[in-house]
Design a protein around this motif. Structure first.
Motif, PDB file in Angstrom:
ATOM      1  N   VAL A  66       1.294  -1.405  -0.029  1.00 13.60           N
ATOM      2  CA  VAL A  66       0.109   0.235  -0.279  1.00 13.60           C
ATOM      3  C   VAL A  66       0.859   1.369   0.210  1.00 13.60           C
ATOM      4  CG1 VAL A  66      -1.671   0.875   0.822  1.00 13.60           C
ATOM      5  CG2 VAL A  66      -1.651  -1.359   1.241  1.00 13.60           C
ATOM      6  N   ASP A  67       1.339   1.877  -1.454  1.00  8.45           N
ATOM      7  CA  ASP A  67       1.638   3.333  -1.076  1.00  8.45           C
ATOM      8  C   ASP A  67       1.349   4.115  -0.350  1.00  8.45           C
ATOM      9  OD1 ASP A  67      -0.412   3.882  -2.644  1.00  8.45           O
ATOM     10  OD2 ASP A  67       0.799   4.358  -4.676  1.00  8.45           O
ATOM     11  N   PHE A  73      -1.207  -2.885  -4.754  1.00  3.55           N
ATOM     12  CA  PHE A  73       0.131  -3.589  -5.989  1.00  3.55           C
ATOM     13  C   PHE A  73      -0.128  -4.441  -4.946  1.00  3.55           C
ATOM     14  CE2 PHE A  73       1.354   1.540  -5.681  1.00  3.55           C
ATOM     15  CZ  PHE A  73       1.577   1.429  -6.928  1.00  3.55           C
ATOM     16  N   TRP A  74      -0.136  -5.925  -5.914  1.00  3.57           N
ATOM     17  CA  TRP A  74      -0.130  -7.191  -5.802  1.00  3.57           C
ATOM     18  C   TRP A  74       1.056  -7.742  -6.439  1.00  3.57           C
ATOM     19  CZ3 TRP A  74      -3.317 -10.102  -3.093  1.00  3.57           C
ATOM     20  CH2 TRP A  74      -3.027 -11.862  -3.210  1.00  3.57           C
ATOM     21  N   ASN A  75       2.643  -7.822  -5.844  1.00  5.46           N
ATOM     22  CA  ASN A  75       3.727  -8.815  -6.289  1.00  5.46           C
ATOM     23  C   ASN A  75       4.115  -7.267  -7.023  1.00  5.46           C
ATOM     24  OD1 ASN A  75       3.547 -11.017  -4.544  1.00  5.46           O
ATOM     25  ND2 ASN A  75       2.896 -12.042  -6.434  1.00  5.46           N
ATOM     26  N   ARG A 103       2.408  -4.796   2.983  1.00  6.22           N
ATOM     27  CA  ARG A 103       3.741  -3.948   3.559  1.00  6.22           C
ATOM     28  C   ARG A 103       3.263  -2.074   3.205  1.00  6.22           C
ATOM     29  NH1 ARG A 103       9.166  -5.155   0.146  1.00  6.22           N
ATOM     30  NH2 ARG A 103       8.850  -3.352  -0.501  1.00  6.22           N
ATOM     31  N   GLY A 104       3.111  -1.717   4.384  1.00 10.50           N
ATOM     32  CA  GLY A 104       1.901  -0.229   4.040  1.00 10.50           C
ATOM     33  C   GLY A 104       3.321   0.803   4.258  1.00 10.50           C
ATOM     34  N   ASP A 105       3.381   1.388   3.685  1.00  9.12           N
ATOM     35  CA  ASP A 105       3.659   3.537   3.476  1.00  9.12           C
ATOM     36  C   ASP A 105       3.547   3.286   5.038  1.00  9.12           C
ATOM     37  OD1 ASP A 105       4.972   4.341   1.427  1.00  9.12           O
ATOM     38  OD2 ASP A 105       4.241   5.993   3.021  1.00  9.12           O
ATOM     39  N   GLU A 111      -6.991   3.699   7.620  1.00  9.63           N
ATOM     40  CA  GLU A 111      -7.761   2.928   7.073  1.00  9.63           C
ATOM     41  C   GLU A 111      -7.620   2.368   5.553  1.00  9.63           C
ATOM     42  OE1 GLU A 111     -12.363   4.421   5.280  1.00  9.63           O
ATOM     43  OE2 GLU A 111     -10.193   5.744   5.438  1.00  9.63           O
ATOM     44  N   ARG A 112      -6.443   2.532   5.260  1.00  3.52           N
ATOM     45  CA  ARG A 112      -6.667   1.572   3.910  1.00  3.52           C
ATOM     46  C   ARG A 112      -5.583   0.840   3.750  1.00  3.52           C
ATOM     47  NH1 ARG A 112      -8.895   2.174  -0.158  1.00  3.52           N
ATOM     48  NH2 ARG A 112      -7.352   2.084  -1.836  1.00  3.52           N
ATOM     49  N   VAL A 113      -4.650  -0.189   5.191  1.00  2.18           N
ATOM     50  CA  VAL A 113      -4.199  -0.993   5.215  1.00  2.18           C
ATOM     51  C   VAL A 113      -5.014  -1.396   5.879  1.00  2.18           C
ATOM     52  CG1 VAL A 113      -2.491  -2.137   6.983  1.00  2.18           C
ATOM     53  CG2 VAL A 113      -1.850  -0.191   5.781  1.00  2.18           C
TER      54      VAL A 113
END
Length: 137
Positions: A66-67, A73-75, A103-105, A111-113
């Motif tokens: 998660v950028d 992004f999947w792989n 992997r979260g930025d 919330e996105r994670v």
């Protein structure tokens, strides 16, 4: 109580009273007689035979990143929100099930994670891990 006769003289008594010593030794003997069978007691079980060779194949892992803008992004391939549950369900159906590494930025909203974790749980993914950077700032 000493055995023998005792005079009023100041002679040294040369007899030892053995009764307390014998009492202590008998108590210790009884304790050992009771505890040794308990310590030696075991159940005889015929255990099954199995080989315990190392697994040569490493378990597969899938990276979900998660950028900072909240995109998935999947792989390392961009995925929209609608396609994510389908990808997670496909991976959850595999045998053995791969590990999902999220992997979260550091600047992304939590919330996105959390939405990604919730989608993984609904899809049936059992093994989820979080990837962090061990370097200190």
């Amino acid at each position: 109580m000493a055995f023998g006769t005792q005079d009023d003289t100041d002679e040294v008594m040369n007899e030892i009273n053995m009764t307390p010593l014998v009492d202590v030794m008998l108590v210790l003997l009884i304790i050992f007689i009771v505890t040794v069978p308990v310590m030696q007691h075991s159940v005889n079980v015929d255990l099954p035979r199995a080989s315990n060779e190392r697994q040569l194949e490493q378990p597969r892992s899938v990276r979900l990143s998660v950028d900072a803008q909240g995109r998935y992004f999947w792989n390392d391939r961009r995925v929209d929100d609608a396609a994510l549950p389908g990808l997670l369900a496909t991976e959850a159906a595999r045998d053995p099930q791969p590990e999902l590494h999220i992997r979260g930025d550091r600047n992304v909203r939590y919330e996105r994670v959390a939405q990604a974790m919730s989608a993984a749980q609904r899809a049936g993914v059992k093994r989820i891990g979080f990837v962090t950077d061990p370097r200190e700032n």
